[in-house]
Design an enzyme around this catalytic site. Structure first.
Site, PDB file in Angstrom:
ATOM      1  N   HIS A 143       0.831  -1.204   0.000  1.00  0.00           N
ATOM      2  CA  HIS A 143       0.000   0.000   0.000  1.00  0.00           C
ATOM      3  C   HIS A 143       0.867   1.257   0.000  1.00  0.00           C
ATOM      4  O   HIS A 143       1.910   1.323   0.659  1.00  0.00           O
ATOM      5  CB  HIS A 143      -0.899   0.038   1.235  1.00  0.00           C
ATOM      6  CG  HIS A 143      -2.148  -0.770   1.107  1.00  0.00           C
ATOM      7  ND1 HIS A 143      -3.045  -0.603   0.067  1.00  0.00           N
ATOM      8  CD2 HIS A 143      -2.653  -1.768   1.891  1.00  0.00           C
ATOM      9  CE1 HIS A 143      -4.055  -1.441   0.223  1.00  0.00           C
ATOM     10  NE2 HIS A 143      -3.844  -2.158   1.306  1.00  0.00           N
ATOM     11  N   CYS A 199       0.189   2.703  -4.727  1.00  0.00           N
ATOM     12  CA  CYS A 199      -0.459   3.977  -5.010  1.00  0.00           C
ATOM     13  C   CYS A 199       0.482   5.136  -4.673  1.00  0.00           C
ATOM     14  O   CYS A 199       1.349   5.022  -3.818  1.00  0.00           O
ATOM     15  CB  CYS A 199      -1.725   4.126  -4.190  1.00  0.00           C
ATOM     16  SG  CYS A 199      -2.950   2.857  -4.490  1.00  0.00           S
TER      17      CYS A 199
END
Length: 349
Positions: A143, A199
């Protein structure tokens, strides 16, 4: 200098012997808190490329966040894929590679914040300090998010972050921290290749140059380094990396899967060939994001991609040049995104 706490600017006189790129500790006259300042100045004369092969070191980090409500599927597989690429295609010795995943039984190999930071120190410095000729590789799959930049140096006013497995208790790792740990110590003719499949990874190391269809674009507040560092990211800062199934039937990140597929077929492509092939593979798999390349150096784009061949310093200045400041402009998470909700609960977004 610029305070890392409040963003205030103030003059700093570097102490004797502190050259460009060095970090010095000072107390901010605005907020009174201790902070570190990067000294900016002319690049020292080149000592020339070292002879003989350099030392190799790689750090591969994959976090699936197993058992949490933000669990991913493909990040540990991404690490395995990169490991095979380095050892089988490029013949790197297994002893030169450290792996941190949340499938490890050994706590010292779990991708906690402490372990990631300690191993980044090893990656940049080895056992006896960084040397010209060193060749390094860093891969992160997991993440990514954002955090307000207190200094206002990022174009969107936000620092990019990666999330260790214990982010709920230890917090996130910012791009400033990654840069300080893995990039700032490196001398000229040291090479670091970074692949980030997460991301908000487009400027994940705050490198000064971004390659576009019109050539190299300089960041508004460029942070110049003497080393040869390149970041391949899975998306732009505002995009979301895809967690996908590869053609082999295993879950894996889109960027990692495409990069490994291309480099196995073309181990030393030209940069135009590499970026074109990555784009074609990601398009063929139906992903809207595109590969992105940022660099510590501007170089001729017809140069071949060679993972273990360091380039020379072309920057006339070393250190961070501050031209303007930006207000924070956080990008909202998609509705229903479990990570966005969790970060808000923890006060991390």
């Amino acid at each position: 200098g610029i305070c890392g706490n409040c963003g205030g600017r103030f003059p700093v006189a570097p102490p004797p012997g502190a050259g460009p790129g060095a970090r010095i500790g000072v107390n901010c006259p605005t907020c009174g808190k201790p902070t570190e300042i990067c000294i900016t100045g002319p690049a020292p004369p080149s000592k020339g490329k070292p002879s003989g092969p350099g030392r190799k070191r790689a750090l591969l980090v994959g976090v699936n966040y197993t058992g949490t409500r933000v669990a991913l599927k493909g990040c540990v597989n991404d690490v395995r894929n990169i490991y095979r690429l380095l050892t089988e295609t490029y013949r790197w010795p297994a002893s030169s590679i450290r792996v941190l995943t949340d499938e490890e039984g050994d706590r010292s190999r779990m991708p906690t914040k402490q372990n990631i930071m300690a191993n980044l120190r090893w990656l940049a410095r080895g056992d006896d300090g960084p040397r010209p000729g060193d060749v390094m590789f860093f891969h992160f799959s997991g993440h990514g998010a954002q955090k307000e930049d207190p200094r206002g140096l990022e174009e969107d006013g936000m620092n990019e972050t990666i999330l260790p497995v214990d982010f709920q208790s230890a917090g996130m790792i910012t791009d400033d921290e990654l840069t300080e740990m893995a990039v700032t110590p490196l001398p000229e003719y040291a090479k670091l290749t970074v692949v980030m499949d997460c991301c908000h990874s487009g400027t994940g190391l705050d490198l000064p140059f971004l390659h576009t269809s019109r050539g190299w674009k300089m960041e508004p507040n460029p942070w110049y380094h003497p080393s040869d560092v390149q970041l391949f990211s899975g998306c732009e800062d505002h995009a979301t990396s895809a967690d996908v199934s590869s053609r082999y039937g295993h879950a894996g990140g889109a960027m990692t899967t495409a990069l490994c597929d291309v480099l196995r077929k073309y181990p030393n492509p030209s940069y135009p060939q590499l970026m074109e092939q990555l784009t074609q593979v990601m398009k063929a798999k139906g992903f809207p994001q595109r590969p992105q390349l940022s660099s510590s150096q501007q170089f001729s784009f017809d140069r071949p991609f060679v993972v273990d061949d360091p380039g020379q310093n072309r920057n006339g200045t070393i250190g961070r040049v501050v031209n303007t400041k930006f207000k924070a402009n956080p990008r909202p998470f998609a509705p229903g995104d479990p990570l966005g909700g969790l970060l808000q609960e923890l006060g991390l977004s």
